[in-house]
Design an enzyme around this catalytic site. Structure first.
Site, PDB file in Angstrom:
ATOM      1  N   CYS A  12       0.880  -1.187   0.000  1.00 26.61           N
ATOM      2  CA  CYS A  12       0.000   0.000   0.000  1.00 26.61           C
ATOM      3  C   CYS A  12       0.906   1.221   0.000  1.00 26.61           C
ATOM      4  CB  CYS A  12      -0.926  -0.002   1.208  1.00 26.61           C
ATOM      5  SG  CYS A  12      -1.895  -1.504   1.422  1.00 26.61           S
ATOM      6  N   ALA A  13       1.626   1.426  -1.099  1.00 24.61           N
ATOM      7  CA  ALA A  13       2.782   2.318  -1.103  1.00 24.61           C
ATOM      8  C   ALA A  13       2.426   3.780  -0.911  1.00 24.61           C
ATOM      9  CB  ALA A  13       3.570   2.139  -2.402  1.00 24.61           C
TER      10      ALA A  13
ATOM     11  N   GLY B  93       5.201   6.317  -1.183  1.00 26.32           N
ATOM     12  CA  GLY B  93       6.425   5.517  -1.221  1.00 26.32           C
ATOM     13  C   GLY B  93       7.457   5.874  -0.184  1.00 26.32           C
ATOM     14  N   GLY B  94       7.075   6.559   0.881  1.00 30.15           N
ATOM     15  CA  GLY B  94       8.037   6.983   1.881  1.00 30.15           C
ATOM     16  C   GLY B  94       8.777   5.838   2.547  1.00 30.15           C
TER      17      GLY B  94
ATOM     18  N   CYS C 182      -1.489   3.940  10.970  1.00 29.04           N
ATOM     19  CA  CYS C 182      -1.305   5.186  11.725  1.00 29.04           C
ATOM     20  C   CYS C 182      -2.526   5.372  12.627  1.00 29.04           C
ATOM     21  CB  CYS C 182      -1.081   6.382  10.808  1.00 29.04           C
ATOM     22  SG  CYS C 182      -2.258   6.556   9.469  1.00 29.04           S
TER      23      CYS C 182
END
Length: 390
Positions: free
Chosen positions: A227-228, A231-232, A340
């Site tokens: 679940c990019a 892309g961090g 998160c």
């Protein structure tokens, strides 16, 4: 704009949000209709709106009404400011207070005891966090700091700090993770600063940086960022280890700037669906869609828009993603499940259910990060496929 005019603008925007409009569109609409407002005025009004949303219920109690006007009055009372000086009715300031407004409002101690969370969510929050529930709810009322991640392929932390200082940005390293820098001043300058444009630093909150540091993949391993999004996490792993990283997202547009960011960082990421043959990956990062309850300092309107139905939908999607990942990781490989969120329903309970139905997986590590020990609320569970060696 005068302080009174800024408060009047915040009242107007808050009334739109309370009527159902999302915060960002409401702020953008006001800015477009208010060409007279400079960048400093727009930033100040935005801060007022977000501060009010972080403490919506307690400020409404202090101000005597759940309205834009009530929230701004409550904020002034919380700060011990002169309400009459702001609600003066002169120029573009809001109209003077009525006698009813002067006598309305709860005592400060009573308002401060409120968690500033939706009523339906408070029992779930308490069940998830126990004795820390109220302190963490109150931690979500403060503005979140900006964190940067130093890219070791481009610079050392000391070099990055010096370059940021030259750009008018002050930053200090986290004592436990030196490549994580907390910006203490000049945060609005970061995007245009030379060290950011040169790939020396990336914006990334401390909590996901800590989560990524726990993974420590070996050089050459096959990694899937399932679940990019932007892309961090792919970039964080590639900054310290040579890997073969595939980034995937159900909404590919979210990854649109990832190739540019990767090039700036001096690394390469493949944007592609997962390998159809399955069981190819040594590590799968699944930072799943969630309530975002750990990020409500940054997106305070989101906590008031979350519903029980939406939370149930998210939990079902998370379980589906976990099961998909279970078919893609190789024997002996790992899944790093991340949210998160601070809610057990999305975190520990979700993992317990997954392990119960996928008994070839074990969970050697689980961590919940909060504003009290990191930055954003963040959960990571590392799941190991029990067959073979990791």
């Amino acid at each position: 704009m005068t302080p009174g005019a800024r408060v009047a603008a915040a009242i107007q925007i808050l009334d739109r949000i309370l009527a159902g409009q999302q915060a960002e569109p409401a702020l953008i609409a006001w800015a477009r209709a208010s060409r007279f407002a400079g960048s400093g005025d727009r930033a100040a009004v935005r801060d007022l709106v977000f501060q009010a949303l972080r403490r919506r219920d307690s400020l409404a109690a202090l101000g005597g009404a759940l309205s834009g006007r009530g929230l701004m009055l409550g904020m002034l009372r919380a700060e011990g400011a002169d309400s009459d000086a702001i609600f003066s009715g002169t120029g573009h300031a809001p109209p003077p207070l009525t006698e009813a407004e002067r006598t309305a409002g709860a005592p400060i101690a009573q308002a401060e005891a409120l968690p500033d969370l939706p009523d339906w969510l408070w029992p779930l929050w308490q069940a998830s966090l126990g004795a820390r529930a109220l302190s963490l709810a109150h931690a979500m009322r403060d503005r979140a700091p900006l964190w940067l991640r130093v890219n070791p392929r481009r610079a050392t932390p000391a070099q990055a700090i010096a370059a940021l200082t030259d750009a008018g940005i002050d930053a200090i390293p986290d004592p436990h993770l030196p490549t994580a820098l907390r910006v203490t001043s000049g945060e609005r300058r970061v995007h245009g600063a030379a060290p950011y444009r040169a790939g020396w630093v990336e914006m990334q909150d401390l909590s996901p940086q800590i989560a990524c540091s726990l993974l420590a993949p070996r050089p050459g391993q096959q990694v899937l960022d399932y679940c990019a999004g932007g892309g961090g996490k792919s970039l964080a792993l590639l900054a310290v280890t040579d890997l073969s990283v595939t980034a995937h997202d159900a909404a590919p547009a979210r990854m649109s700037d990832l190739p540019e960011r990767a090039a700036r960082a001096g690394v390469s990421v493949t944007l592609s669906p997962p390998a159809p043959s399955g069981q190819n990956y040594d590590l799968i990062i699944a930072d799943v869609p969630c309530s975002g309850s750990g990020t409500w300092r940054r997106k305070p309107d989101a906590k008031w828009r979350l519903t029980p139905e939406r939370l149930a939908e998210l939990c079902a999607l998370q379980a589906e993603i976990l099961d998909d990942c279970a078919d893609l990781v190789r024997p002996g490989g790992r899944i790093a499940y991340m949210t998160c969120s601070l809610l057990d329903a999305e975190n520990g309970d979700q993992i317990d259910r997954f392990v119960a139905r996928n008994q070839r997986f074990t969970e050697p590590e689980r961590r919940l990060l909060t504003p009290e020990d990191a930055s954003d609320g963040f959960f990571v569970s590392i799941l190991t496929h029990s067959a073979g060696a990791a």
